[in-house]
Scaffold this active site. Structure first.
Site, short mmCIF file in Angstrom:
data_model
loop_
_atom_site.label_atom_id
_atom_site.label_comp_id
_atom_site.label_asym_id
_atom_site.label_seq_id
_atom_site.Cartn_x
_atom_site.Cartn_y
_atom_site.Cartn_z
N SER A 278 0.83 -1.21 0.00
CA SER A 278 0.00 0.00 0.00
C SER A 278 0.86 1.26 0.00
CB SER A 278 -0.96 0.00 1.19
OG SER A 278 -0.29 -0.19 2.41
N HIS A 308 -1.95 -8.83 2.17
CA HIS A 308 -1.64 -7.54 2.82
C HIS A 308 -2.78 -7.22 3.79
CE1 HIS A 308 0.18 -3.74 3.49
NE2 HIS A 308 -0.17 -3.08 2.41
N HIS A 354 5.78 -12.58 7.78
CA HIS A 354 5.99 -11.21 7.31
C HIS A 354 7.17 -11.17 6.35
CE1 HIS A 354 6.48 -6.82 7.32
NE2 HIS A 354 5.21 -6.81 7.66
N ARG A 363 3.18 -4.40 16.73
CA ARG A 363 1.78 -3.95 16.57
C ARG A 363 0.84 -5.01 17.13
NH1 ARG A 363 1.81 -2.88 10.23
NH2 ARG A 363 2.64 -4.98 10.38
N ASP A 409 -2.22 -8.24 11.78
CA ASP A 409 -3.56 -8.67 11.41
C ASP A 409 -4.07 -9.85 12.24
OD1 ASP A 409 -3.80 -6.75 9.32
OD2 ASP A 409 -2.44 -7.97 8.13
N1 CMX Z 1 1.23 -19.58 6.24
C1 CMX Z 1 1.66 -20.49 5.33
N2 CMX Z 1 2.72 -20.33 4.55
C2 CMX Z 1 3.43 -19.20 4.73
C3 CMX Z 1 3.09 -18.23 5.66
C4 CMX Z 1 1.92 -18.46 6.43
N3 CMX Z 1 1.48 -17.55 7.31
N4 CMX Z 1 3.98 -17.23 5.59
C5 CMX Z 1 4.85 -17.55 4.64
N5 CMX Z 1 4.52 -18.74 4.10
C6 CMX Z 1 5.15 -19.42 2.98
C7 CMX Z 1 5.05 -18.53 1.74
O1 CMX Z 1 3.77 -18.64 1.14
C8 CMX Z 1 6.17 -19.05 0.90
O2 CMX Z 1 5.73 -20.24 0.29
P1 CMX Z 1 6.21 -20.63 -1.21
O3 CMX Z 1 7.69 -20.80 -1.10
O4 CMX Z 1 5.48 -21.88 -1.52
O5 CMX Z 1 5.84 -19.48 -2.09
C9 CMX Z 1 7.22 -19.41 1.95
O6 CMX Z 1 6.53 -19.57 3.20
C10 CMX Z 1 8.29 -18.35 2.14
O7 CMX Z 1 7.63 -17.11 2.36
P2 CMX Z 1 8.31 -15.96 3.23
O8 CMX Z 1 9.55 -15.55 2.51
O9 CMX Z 1 8.42 -16.37 4.63
O10 CMX Z 1 7.21 -14.83 3.19
P3 CMX Z 1 6.92 -13.75 2.06
O11 CMX Z 1 7.83 -12.60 2.28
O12 CMX Z 1 6.94 -14.36 0.71
O13 CMX Z 1 5.41 -13.35 2.38
C11 CMX Z 1 3.56 -12.83 3.74
C12 CMX Z 1 5.06 -12.59 3.49
C13 CMX Z 1 3.08 -11.85 4.79
C14 CMX Z 1 2.81 -12.53 2.43
C15 CMX Z 1 3.34 -14.28 4.18
O14 CMX Z 1 3.99 -14.50 5.42
C16 CMX Z 1 1.88 -14.64 4.29
O15 CMX Z 1 1.28 -15.01 3.26
N6 CMX Z 1 1.26 -14.53 5.51
C17 CMX Z 1 -0.15 -14.75 5.68
C18 CMX Z 1 -0.94 -13.55 5.15
C19 CMX Z 1 -0.79 -12.37 6.09
O16 CMX Z 1 -0.91 -12.47 7.29
N7 CMX Z 1 -0.55 -11.18 5.50
C20 CMX Z 1 -0.50 -9.92 6.28
C21 CMX Z 1 0.89 -9.33 6.40
C22 CMX Z 1 0.85 -8.02 7.15
C23 CMX Z 1 0.16 -6.96 6.34
O17 CMX Z 1 0.69 -6.55 5.30
O18 CMX Z 1 -0.95 -6.56 6.70
#
Ligand code: CMX
Length: 472
Positions: A278, A308, A354, A363, A409
């Site tokens: 964002s 996000h 994250h 937070r 979140d």
């Molecule tokens: N549940 C399951 N798998 C997860 C995970 C979770 N909470 N967090 C990371 N992973 C997975 C990723 O999907 C990725 O899988 P692939 O290799 O198959 O693609 C792997 O672990 C490595 O990811 P990462 O490097 O640890 O995390 P990213 O930087 O790619 O992504 C985020 C970060 C937030 C998108 C991810 O942790 C996620 O999807 N979390 C759940 C959604 C969430 O809570 N989002 C809110 C974030 C805060 C905000 O912006 O508001």
């Protein structure tokens, strides 16, 4: 007086403002409260020449130095860790979490002015801090509350647009449509059309940014009432602070604890440095000199994604599904199994992980502290706490996520639910109201410093392969 000594003096005197802890804009400055205090716009005008000099000096001294190599993996990997953006309002440390102009969340909760009888910081003060790097006085914050209340009305045609949205249209989509439509009255767009000198861009950008933030509660309140009932929103109270008015417009204004929650909520959701979707989107779109309404409308579309901001909705959806599947009093083993079933079906556990953080999000901790103080026996809070004991171990065992800890979140929905705001599809709108603070603060500075159009270089896979042909 040393900066540290000045700071401790300031902490003792809550009425004194204007401290900047070794950050980019000019030097720390103490002001007397007996003199007329500058408004936010006057203060920004005072700070701009020094900051222009500061940036000039940084570029002259370090402009040709490298941050480090760019890896091909970063190009394919969502640019993680790629140093590419200037963002002054906040910096995110992987271990420690966010600092707003150098201040951690606990420091902001301690230092920023509060409402009479309140314990949580007023987001007005946080905005002042994001824009100037200085802790404002209570009087300056009260002036901002007044100014925002005076700017809060939305044009009738925007009300009509919101009213014509079907209640089945996601509240975030409605929110984005309404914010984009505010561009109709943009001071920046008008000034640009009339041939404004680029040195003066920041002035109308400041006015639009103030209007944007001021009008968001009116938009959010109208969407909430249209979709979930409650009749037309009441008038904004010119003597009330921003969070009180937001709560009133939503229909929760008489719940003092909810108002306090809004103060904390907006403060902690306001800014999370520049690389998140964002924030970066707002900066990118703003760099084309799209006005703050169009730039922030784009931010909202990014925030509406489930990885996000929409994750706050997804957490509640996930928790409710879990409750319906294994019951409210499920054992640790059953919860573990449920988490595994989420992972095994190729879905993410919302609210965990994250892209930058590698520890529990402060937070999350701030919201947990709020819950421990105000609603320790709430069943949803207990469930969120239980999940906190279980999910990180499962994610660690699964071995994929780089950060197994909860983010912001994972907690917010439980707090909102406690006070009766149970409509989870609305949660990201509140995140959106808050995120405007950080995006707007940076847009003001981007225009003041003459930030150029963003235009990074892209490569095709074929070009990348060719680049390394014959090289080790
Ligand atoms: N549940 C399951 N798998 C997860 C995970 C979770 N909470 N967090 C990371 N992973 C997975 C990723 O999907 C990725 O899988 P692939 O290799 O198959 O693609 C792997 O672990 C490595 O990811 P990462 O490097 O640890 O995390 P990213 O930087 O790619 O992504 C985020 C970060 C937030 C998108 C991810 O942790 C996620 O999807 N979390 C759940 C959604 C969430 O809570 N989002 C809110 C974030 C805060 C905000 O912006 O508001």
């Amino acid at each position: 007086m040393s900066l540290a000594a000045a700071r401790s003096l300031l902490l003792k005197n809550s009425r004194v403002a204007h401290l900047r802890p070794g950050l980019a804009l000019g030097s720390a400055r103490l002001s007397s409260t007996s003199a007329k205090q500058p408004t936010l716009k006057e203060r920004v005008a005072e700070l701009i020449p020094g900051e222009l000099e500061n940036v000039k000096a940084i570029r002259a001294e370090h402009g040709k130095k490298a941050f480090g190599p760019v890896l091909v993996d970063q190009v394919y990997g969502g640019m993680r860790g790629l140093p590419a953006l200037l963002w002054d309002g906040s910096v995110l440390d992987a271990e420690e979490g966010i600092r707003f102009r150098g201040y951690s969340i606990p420091e902001c909760r301690d230092l920023l002015p509060k409402a009479p009888g309140g314990d949580e910081p007023l987001p007005e003060g946080l905005f002042w801090l994001l824009v100037t790097g200085e802790v404002p006085t209570a009087e300056q914050v009260a002036e901002l509350s007044k100014d925002w209340a005076a700017r809060s009305a939305i044009p009738e045609f925007v009300e009509d647009i919101i009213d014509r949205c079907p209640p089945t249209l996601h509240p975030m989509t409605q929110f984005s449509i309404a914010v984009n439509a505010l561009n109709h009255n943009s001071a920046f767009a008008k000034a640009y059309k009339e041939g404004i000198n680029k040195k003066d861009y920041w002035g109308p950008t400041f006015e639009d940014s103030m209007d944007l933030i001021a009008k968001l509660p009116s938009i959010a309140g109208r969407i909430y009432r249209n979709v979930y009932g409650g009749g037309n929103p009441p008038a904004v109270d010119s003597a009330a602070d921003y969070s009180q008015n937001l709560a009133t417009l939503l229909g929760f204004g008489d719940r003092k604890e909810f108002v306090e929650l809004m103060r904390l909520y907006i403060t902690i959701h306001s800014d999370h440095e520049g690389g998140n979707v964002s924030a970066h989107t707002g900066k990118l779109v703003g760099s084309a000199l799209s006005d703050p309404f169009l730039a922030f409308g784009a931010s909202l579309n990014g925030l509406a994604g489930p990885l996000h901001g929409l994750a706050n909705q997804e957490v509640l959806v996930w928790l409710r599904k879990m409750e319906s599947k294994i019951g409210a009093d499920a054992s640790t083993e059953q919860v573990k199994e449920y988490v595994w079933s989420t992972l095994k079906s190729g879905q993410v556990v919302p609210g965990y992980g994250h892209a930058v953080l590698r520890k529990t999000d402060p937070r999350y901790t701030a919201q947990r502290e709020f819950a421990l103080k105000h609603l320790p026996e709430d069943p949803m809070f207990k469930l969120v706490s239980k999940i906190y004991q279980i999910v990180p171990d499962v994610l660690l065992e699964a071995g994929k996520a780089k950060n197994p800890w909860p983010n912001v979140d994972a907690h917010s929905g439980a707090l909102l639910t406690h006070y009766g705001l149970t409509q989870m599809e609305f949660y990201t709108v509140l995140f959106g109201v808050s995120r405007a603070f950080g995006v707007a603060a940076q847009l003001i500075w981007d225009r003041a410093l003459g930030a150029p159009l963003e235009r990074p270089k892209s490569y095709s896979s074929a070009a990348i392969k060719k680049m390394f042909e014959g090289k080790q």
